[in-house]
Design an enzyme around this catalytic site. Sequence first.
Site, PDB file in Angstrom:
ATOM      1  N   GLY A  80      -6.274  78.517  89.424  1.00 42.76           N
ATOM      2  CA  GLY A  80      -7.222  77.880  89.967  1.00 42.76           C
ATOM      3  C   GLY A  80      -8.280  77.779  89.406  1.00 42.76           C
ATOM      4  CB  SER A  81      -9.592  77.925  85.847  1.00 40.61           C
ATOM      5  OG  SER A  81      -8.933  76.818  84.964  1.00 40.61           O
ATOM      6  CG  HIS A  98      -0.707  66.257  82.120  1.00 43.48           C
ATOM      7  ND1 HIS A  98       0.316  67.069  82.329  1.00 43.48           N
ATOM      8  CD2 HIS A  98      -0.243  66.048  80.561  1.00 43.48           C
ATOM      9  CE1 HIS A  98       1.144  66.914  81.494  1.00 43.48           C
ATOM     10  NE2 HIS A  98       0.807  66.625  80.541  1.00 43.48           N
TER      11      HIS A  98
HETATM   12  C1  GAR Z   1      -4.212  73.505  83.944  1.00 44.79           C
HETATM   13  O1  GAR Z   1      -4.126  73.586  82.447  1.00 44.79           O
HETATM   14  C2  GAR Z   1      -3.846  72.058  84.144  1.00 44.79           C
HETATM   15  O2  GAR Z   1      -3.977  71.134  83.401  1.00 44.79           O
HETATM   16  C3  GAR Z   1      -2.291  72.395  84.399  1.00 44.79           C
HETATM   17  O3  GAR Z   1      -2.180  73.864  84.692  1.00 44.79           O
HETATM   18  C4  GAR Z   1      -3.133  74.632  84.362  1.00 44.79           C
HETATM   19  C5  GAR Z   1      -3.811  74.883  85.782  1.00 44.79           C
HETATM   20  O4  GAR Z   1      -4.766  75.703  85.517  1.00 44.79           O
HETATM   21  N1  GAR Z   1      -1.595  71.319  85.164  1.00 44.79           N
HETATM   22  C6  GAR Z   1      -0.392  70.987  84.736  1.00 44.79           C
HETATM   23  O5  GAR Z   1       0.377  71.475  83.945  1.00 44.79           O
HETATM   24  C7  GAR Z   1       0.333  69.998  85.750  1.00 44.79           C
HETATM   25  N2  GAR Z   1       1.762  69.816  85.226  1.00 44.79           N
HETATM   26  P1  GAR Z   1      -5.790  76.427  86.811  1.00 44.79           P
HETATM   27  O6  GAR Z   1      -4.827  76.913  87.899  1.00 44.79           O
HETATM   28  O7  GAR Z   1      -6.711  77.564  86.210  1.00 44.79           O
HETATM   29  O8  GAR Z   1      -6.493  75.154  86.907  1.00 44.79           O
END
Ligand code: GAR
Length: 201
Positions: free
Chosen positions: A12-13, A110
Site C-alpha cells: 500500500g505505498s 504499473h
Molecule cells: C507497485 O510497484 C505497483 O506498481 C505494482 O505493485 C506494487 C505495489 O506496491 N503493481 C503491479 O505490479 C500491478 N500489476 P504498493 O502496494 O506499495 O503500492
Amino acid sequence: TTKIAVLVSGRGSNLQSVIDNIESGYIRDAEIKVVISDVGDAYALERARKHGIPAVFTDPLSFENKPAFELEILKTLKEHNIDLILLAGYMRIVGKEIISAYPNRIINIHPALLPAFKGLHAQQQAFKYGVKVSGCTVHFVDEGMDTGPIIIQKCVPVLEDDTADTLAARILEQEHKIFPEAVKLFAEGKLKVEGRIVVHT
Ligand code: GAR
C-alpha cells in the site's frame, strides 16, 4: 468532490502517496471513501484505518466465480458513490463487470514502461531482459491487461550495479510522484480520453 475507492492487495505505498497528497492539499477536491483489498492481511488496510478511511476485505474465495466477486465489490463502490477507482498494487485483472460500470474511471499504476513488460513482476522482467531504461506508467484501465490509454509515464535508468530490487526501488520512487499527479489531474477534470490518446487539458 471526486469520491475515490482504492483497490489494493499488499503493502500500500502507492495508496499512502495518494493519502499524503490529499492531506497536503496537492490533490484538491478529492476524498478516499473506501479501500478494498482482496487480501485479508494486506498492510494497505492498516494504512487506511490509520487515516480513518473505511477498509474492506473482500475475500475472492468466498464467491462462486469472478463475476460474483466483482458484483460484491461493485456493491461496495455503489454504497460509497464512487466516481474514480484507483488500482494501487491490486494484483488481479479487473473484469468487465467493474470496467463497464466505470469506463475511463479506473486508473492503474504499473511498474514498467508500457506496452513493455505487462503483467506481474514487471521490474524483474525488465531487469532480466537487460533494458537500460525502465520506469512506470499510470493508465486508464480497459478490458485488456495493462493495455489502456496512458496518462503519465516516467523513466529511470538501469545502472551497472543494479539488482531487480534496487531497480524496483528506483521505479517506486517515481510511482509515488506520477500516481498522485494523475489523480490530481483527474480530480481537476483535466484528462480527456480521445481513443488511445489521453489529452491533458
Ligand atoms: C507497485 O510497484 C505497483 O506498481 C505494482 O505493485 C506494487 C505495489 O506496491 N503493481 C503491479 O505490479 C500491478 N500489476 P504498493 O502496494 O506499495 O503500492
